[in-house]
Design a protein around this motif. Structure first.
Motif, PDB file in Angstrom:
ATOM      1  N   GLN A 489       0.834  -1.210   0.000  1.00 35.81           N
ATOM      2  CA  GLN A 489       0.000   0.000   0.000  1.00 35.81           C
ATOM      3  C   GLN A 489       0.863   1.252   0.000  1.00 35.81           C
ATOM      4  O   GLN A 489       0.569   2.232  -0.701  1.00 35.81           O
ATOM      5  CB  GLN A 489      -0.921  -0.021   1.222  1.00 35.81           C
ATOM      6  CG  GLN A 489      -2.043  -1.037   1.134  1.00 35.81           C
ATOM      7  CD  GLN A 489      -2.900  -1.051   2.375  1.00 35.81           C
ATOM      8  OE1 GLN A 489      -2.634  -0.335   3.335  1.00 35.81           O
ATOM      9  NE2 GLN A 489      -3.936  -1.880   2.384  1.00 35.81           N
ATOM     10  N   PHE A 492       2.289   1.887  -3.507  1.00 35.68           N
ATOM     11  CA  PHE A 492       1.418   2.592  -4.450  1.00 35.68           C
ATOM     12  C   PHE A 492       1.571   4.108  -4.309  1.00 35.68           C
ATOM     13  O   PHE A 492       1.672   4.835  -5.309  1.00 35.68           O
ATOM     14  CB  PHE A 492      -0.037   2.185  -4.215  1.00 35.68           C
ATOM     15  CG  PHE A 492      -1.006   2.851  -5.152  1.00 35.68           C
ATOM     16  CD1 PHE A 492      -1.232   2.333  -6.413  1.00 35.68           C
ATOM     17  CD2 PHE A 492      -1.666   4.009  -4.790  1.00 35.68           C
ATOM     18  CE1 PHE A 492      -2.112   2.944  -7.281  1.00 35.68           C
ATOM     19  CE2 PHE A 492      -2.550   4.633  -5.652  1.00 35.68           C
ATOM     20  CZ  PHE A 492      -2.771   4.094  -6.901  1.00 35.68           C
ATOM     21  N   LEU A 520       0.954   0.340 -11.530  1.00 33.76           N
ATOM     22  CA  LEU A 520       0.005   1.103 -10.716  1.00 33.76           C
ATOM     23  C   LEU A 520      -1.386   0.484 -10.785  1.00 33.76           C
ATOM     24  O   LEU A 520      -2.109   0.402  -9.775  1.00 33.76           O
ATOM     25  CB  LEU A 520      -0.047   2.556 -11.200  1.00 33.76           C
ATOM     26  CG  LEU A 520       1.029   3.516 -10.683  1.00 33.76           C
ATOM     27  CD1 LEU A 520       0.923   4.842 -11.404  1.00 33.76           C
ATOM     28  CD2 LEU A 520       0.891   3.730  -9.191  1.00 33.76           C
ATOM     29  N   LEU A 523      -1.538  -2.671  -8.592  1.00 35.45           N
ATOM     30  CA  LEU A 523      -1.639  -2.341  -7.167  1.00 35.45           C
ATOM     31  C   LEU A 523      -3.006  -1.763  -6.824  1.00 35.45           C
ATOM     32  O   LEU A 523      -3.548  -2.006  -5.744  1.00 35.45           O
ATOM     33  CB  LEU A 523      -0.537  -1.348  -6.790  1.00 35.45           C
ATOM     34  CG  LEU A 523       0.888  -1.912  -6.749  1.00 35.45           C
ATOM     35  CD1 LEU A 523       1.887  -0.797  -6.563  1.00 35.45           C
ATOM     36  CD2 LEU A 523       1.028  -2.924  -5.621  1.00 35.45           C
ATOM     37  N   CYS A 524      -3.582  -0.992  -7.749  1.00 35.67           N
ATOM     38  CA  CYS A 524      -4.916  -0.424  -7.515  1.00 35.67           C
ATOM     39  C   CYS A 524      -5.969  -1.521  -7.448  1.00 35.67           C
ATOM     40  O   CYS A 524      -6.890  -1.452  -6.624  1.00 35.67           O
ATOM     41  CB  CYS A 524      -5.255   0.582  -8.616  1.00 35.67           C
ATOM     42  SG  CYS A 524      -6.880   1.331  -8.457  1.00 35.67           S
ATOM     43  N   ALA A 531      -5.627   2.956  -2.801  1.00 29.92           N
ATOM     44  CA  ALA A 531      -5.419   3.719  -4.032  1.00 29.92           C
ATOM     45  C   ALA A 531      -6.390   4.892  -4.115  1.00 29.92           C
ATOM     46  O   ALA A 531      -6.026   5.999  -4.527  1.00 29.92           O
ATOM     47  CB  ALA A 531      -5.584   2.804  -5.243  1.00 29.92           C
TER      48      ALA A 531
END
Length: 874
Positions: A489, A492, A520, A523-524, A531
């Protein structure tokens, strides 16, 4: 002594009560129902009534009935006598007692005789008497293997289970005669020997009968075969003439059924792996590759690691394991001699070829792992897409069973692979170490701060930077450790900040930004909440800073390139078609505020505005949401290209001005620049730093901005063509293009756009129709004419039939009874409410009395305690 009192009689007492009641009742309160005339046959009730008499009677009746029911509402202690004849008034008490006594005796008799079997009745089973069946006279010897197996003879049973006395007591008639003749009793041993001889004789007789029956059966079978040919009317095989019989052709349906039977059946595939298992495998693979790279970096030989894996079944006991190569010999027998060595050499040649091919494939795999420039293949390895490794790992137990049949060949492969390879020279070892150092590491620790991420990615190419971030995610997957979720987290947020920094560099590294956007996105998708919060904080900071500048100066400047990149990333990571979204809705509001509050003072500002217009069109492309700020900015941009601004047939909306210092930004300096211009896309770097040294460069950039604006207008026409007010929205743009911005002054690509826009605006149907009163009145709905009945005799009952009179009488009676029932129900409910209130008040009074007593006792105790305390003090 006083005068004796006179006793009053009973009549005096009655007379006194009558006078008291008469005095108590007021004559003016007596109600008298007067009648004008008497009617024969009609009974009069309550001609004279005293006040309160009927009411007291009703209350008394309710107390006897309704109040009792209310008090016994939730009680179940009612005793019901269920004895025979208890509520029968016609029966005499003696008859009741006799009947009850008879019923009790009958019930006890039935209980006693329930399991009592009558001795006179004969019990049967399938029609046979149980008494005869229990004799068991048909017993046979247990050693017999004939059809009567399992039955015991009476003599054998008596000898074995009779306690030994059966043989001596039970004697046949022949035995009795012999005993009478011989005048002596046989001993037990002699009886047992006779019994054995008799059983053997019976066994031999049964065997002879069985053999005779078998011979007869075989003879019967042979005779049946000779008769069977006559019955079927078939010629015997010896006399048959072999004639080719034509087989019937199979039908198409039968052929299809047989083909379906031989088709390949579906086989179960491998079990699908969970995301946790996949993440664990990816990390183990990366750790193995990193260990291999470190080994090569240190100069160790890596021949053992490149050997092909030998898959062994779970049931394999490794029985064919041999240490010495010389002990393995293949023995065969050919032409009466042992053949040793020929087959072994052939197998060796074949297996050497196979092992060579495997070594080549392994070398190719190592080469692919070691190549630094071929990034696509490395990415496929990271994602688990290496088909060769999947094929190697895809063996099953069935394959291992097939391989177990060729154990000798496998052992040869093991020996060949176990042979020591040639040692590398110093130059080759040094080259190998340098290549390993130049390779990208396979495992990375998650960065704890933004500076750690910058140090991790510094000096690498865009592809390598993306590879580093991907490997960091795989090595720190949330399912592998507890704290990895928080680390990713944070990663990101660091990546988002790093993307903004790349966009602010000069020149901006947009290629690297493009490579990092997929990471990105991953990870989102993994942490949508984190995010969302990170992007919301970026948009909130930008919005607050713009509001502060607007409050101080009255206007604000266009955002820098990093904010434009953030808005683009928002459209890629989050859905833009939602009616309301926590990230994309604030982003769209921020874009609309910029397009209305930021004045255009240079070509760089105009470029930033057009980029925002492109983003706005991208945001509303799915939802087709109307954005007035977008249309206003595009019409203002076209206004900047108009040369003659003296007579305008349209209105210019802020942040643009109809005339002034910055109203001619897109006016060309020379018309010759249109000839040398070619259509290109607007560069994003122009929003951050724009260098235009000559007039030709400025004109080329102006034409690029105008081309982008016209392209956006065309896309908006296609987007909003279904709106009812389409023509009214695009009317200023139509006036501007048709009257003030002629197509002859523009290059050919722009002339085509110009004509297409005018055609789409003018060719759209006019869906907005003004409201006009209709010329004719609307036709009213059909109504039914009411039925009018004249009533001539008011207040009099009209004559009718007997049924109608009876119906009216019943209706009247029903209404009367209904009203009476309602009245009684209201009185009952009122009575119950008063009783409930009395109960509550009584309970409250009792509680207050007890509380008062308690307080009094407490006060008494307190006084006594204080007095005792004073006494102790004295």
């Amino acid at each position: 002594m006083g005068k004796p009192q006179k006793k009053r009689s009973l009549a005096d007492k009655v007379r006194k009560t009558k006078t008291s009641t008469e005095i108590k009742n007021n004559p003016f309160e007596v109600k008298i129902n007067r009648k004008k005339f008497d009617i024969l046959g009609r009974k009069t009730k309550h001609d004279v009534g005293l006040p309160g008499v009927s009411r007291s009677k009703a209350i008394t009746k309710r107390k006897e009935t309704l109040l009792k029911e209310y008090k016994q509402k939730n009680k179940s202690n009612k005793l019901i006598d269920r004895r025979f004849g208890e509520y029968d008034t016609k029966m005499a008490p003696e008859d009741k007692i006799l009947q009850r006594f008879a019923m009790e005796r009958q019930r006890t008799h039935e209980k006693k005789d329930m399991y009592n079997l009558n001795e006179e009745e004969e019990l049967t089973h399938y029609g046979q008497s149980l008494a005869e069946i229990e004799k068991f006279n048909d017993a046979v010897n247990s050693d017999d293997e004939s059809e009567e197996k399992g039955l015991l003879s009476a003599e054998l049973t008596a000898s074995h289970f009779g306690g030994g006395g059966g043989l001596l007591r039970k004697k046949t008639s022949g035995d009795q005669q012999e005993e009478e003749g011989s005048q002596r009793a046989k001993s037990r041993q002699e009886l047992i020997e006779e019994l054995i001889q008799k059983s053997k004789q019976e066994k031999r007789e049964r065997q002879v009968q069985k053999e005779e029956a078998q011979e007869l059966t075989e003879k019967l079978d042979q005779e049946w075969k000779s008769i069977q040919a006559l019955m079927v009317k078939k010629t015997p095989k010896a006399e048959r003439v072999d004639t080719p019989e034509e087989k019937p052709k199979l039908e198409e349906y039968d052929m299809m059924v047989r083909e379906l039977g031989f088709e390949m059946k579906a086989q179960p595939s491998e079990k699908m792996k969970t995301p946790e298992e996949l993440a664990r495998e990816e990390r183990e693979k990366l750790q193995k590759l990193e260990a291999d790279r470190l080994r090569r970096m240190m100069g160790d030989e890596v021949g053992d690691s490149t050997q092909s894996q030998i898959h062994i079944s779970a049931d394999d006991l490794n029985d064919g394991f041999i240490l010495d190569k010389d002990d393995k010999k293949t023995l065969s027998y050919q032409d009466g001699k042992w053949n040793i060595g020929e087959e072994l050499e052939e197998d060796k040649d074949e297996e050497e070829g196979e092992s060579g091919e495997e070594e080549e494939s392994d070398a190719e795999e190592d080469g692919e792992d070691g190549e630094e420039d071929d990034q696509e293949e490395e990415e496929e390895e990271e994602e688990g897409g290496n088909s060769e490794e999947e094929e190697e790992d895809g063996h099953s137990d069935l394959d291992s069973e097939q391989e177990s049949e060729n154990e000798e060949g496998e052992q040869e492969d093991e020996e060949i692979s176990a042979q020591p390879k040639k040692s590398l020279t110093k130059e080759e070892m040094k080259a190998q170490q340098e290549a390993a150092k130049a390779e990208l590491p396979y495992t990375f620790a998650a960065p704890e701060s933004f500076s750690d991420l910058k140090d991790l990615l510094h000096g690498h190419t865009p592809d390598n930077q993306r590879l580093i971030v991907a490997r960091t995610q795989k090595c720190n997957h949330p399912s592998l450790a507890v704290g990895n979720k928080l680390k990713l987290q944070k990663l990101f947020g660091f990546l988002l900040e790093y993307v903004g920094e790349l966009a602010t560099r000069s020149p901006p590294e947009l290629t690297t930004v493009d490579k990092l956007i997929p990471e990105l996105y991953g990870l989102c998708q993994m942490f949508p909440q984190a995010a969302c919060q990170a992007m919301q904080s970026v948009l909130a900071d930008a919005g607050h800073s713009m509001e502060e500048v607007v409050e101080v100066k009255g206007h604000a400047g266009f955002p820098t390139l990093d904010m434009l990149v953030y808005l683009k990333v928002t459209a890629l990571l989050f859905p833009t078609s939602d009616f309301r979204h926590p990230v994309t809705t604030p982003a769209l509001l921020y874009i609309s505020q910029i397009l209305t509050k930021c004045p255009v003072k240079s070509l760089q500002d105009l470029t930033s505005g057009l980029v925002l217009c492109c983003l706005a069109v991208e945001y509303v492309s799915f939802s087709k949401r109307f954005l007035p700020e977008l249309i206003n900015f595009l019409s203002g941009t076209l206004h900047l290209a108009v040369q003659d601004k003296s007579s305008l047939g349209y209105t210019v909306v802020p942040p643009f001005r109809s005339s002034g210092k910055y109203s001619d930004l897109l006016v060309l300096s020379t018309s010759e620049s249109c000839k040398s211009w070619s259509k290109k896309s607007l560069p994003l770097s122009a929003t951050q730093h724009l260098e235009l040294n000559s007039d030709l460069d400025r004109d080329n950039h102006r034409l690029m901005c105008l081309s982008t604006c016209l392209d956006l207008v065309k896309r908006c026409c296609l987007l909003y063509k279904d709106l009812t007010s389409f023509k009214h929205i695009f009317q200023p743009i139509k006036t501007l293009l048709s009257k003030h911005l002629s197509a002859q002054t523009l290059p050919e690509p722009l002339q085509e756009l110009h004509s297409q826009i005018l055609e789409s605006i003018s060719g759209a149907p006019l869906t907005c129709i003004p409201l006009v009163f209709e010329k004719k009145k609307p036709i009213p709905l059909k109504l039914f004419t009411p039925k009018i009945v004249e009533v001539l005799d008011y207040g009099k009952k009209r004559g009718s039939s007997r049924e109608e009179k009876e119906r009216e009488r019943l209706k009247h009676k029903y209404k009367k009874e209904f009203k009476g029932a309602l009245r009684e129900i209201r009185k009952d409910s009122r009575f119950l409410a008063s009783e409930k209130l009395n109960e509550v008040m009584n309970r409250d009074a009792e509680r207050k009395r007890k509380v008062k007593e308690l307080f009094g006792s407490l006060a008494t105790q307190e006084g006594e305690w204080k007095a005792l305390k004073r006494k102790k003090r004295k």
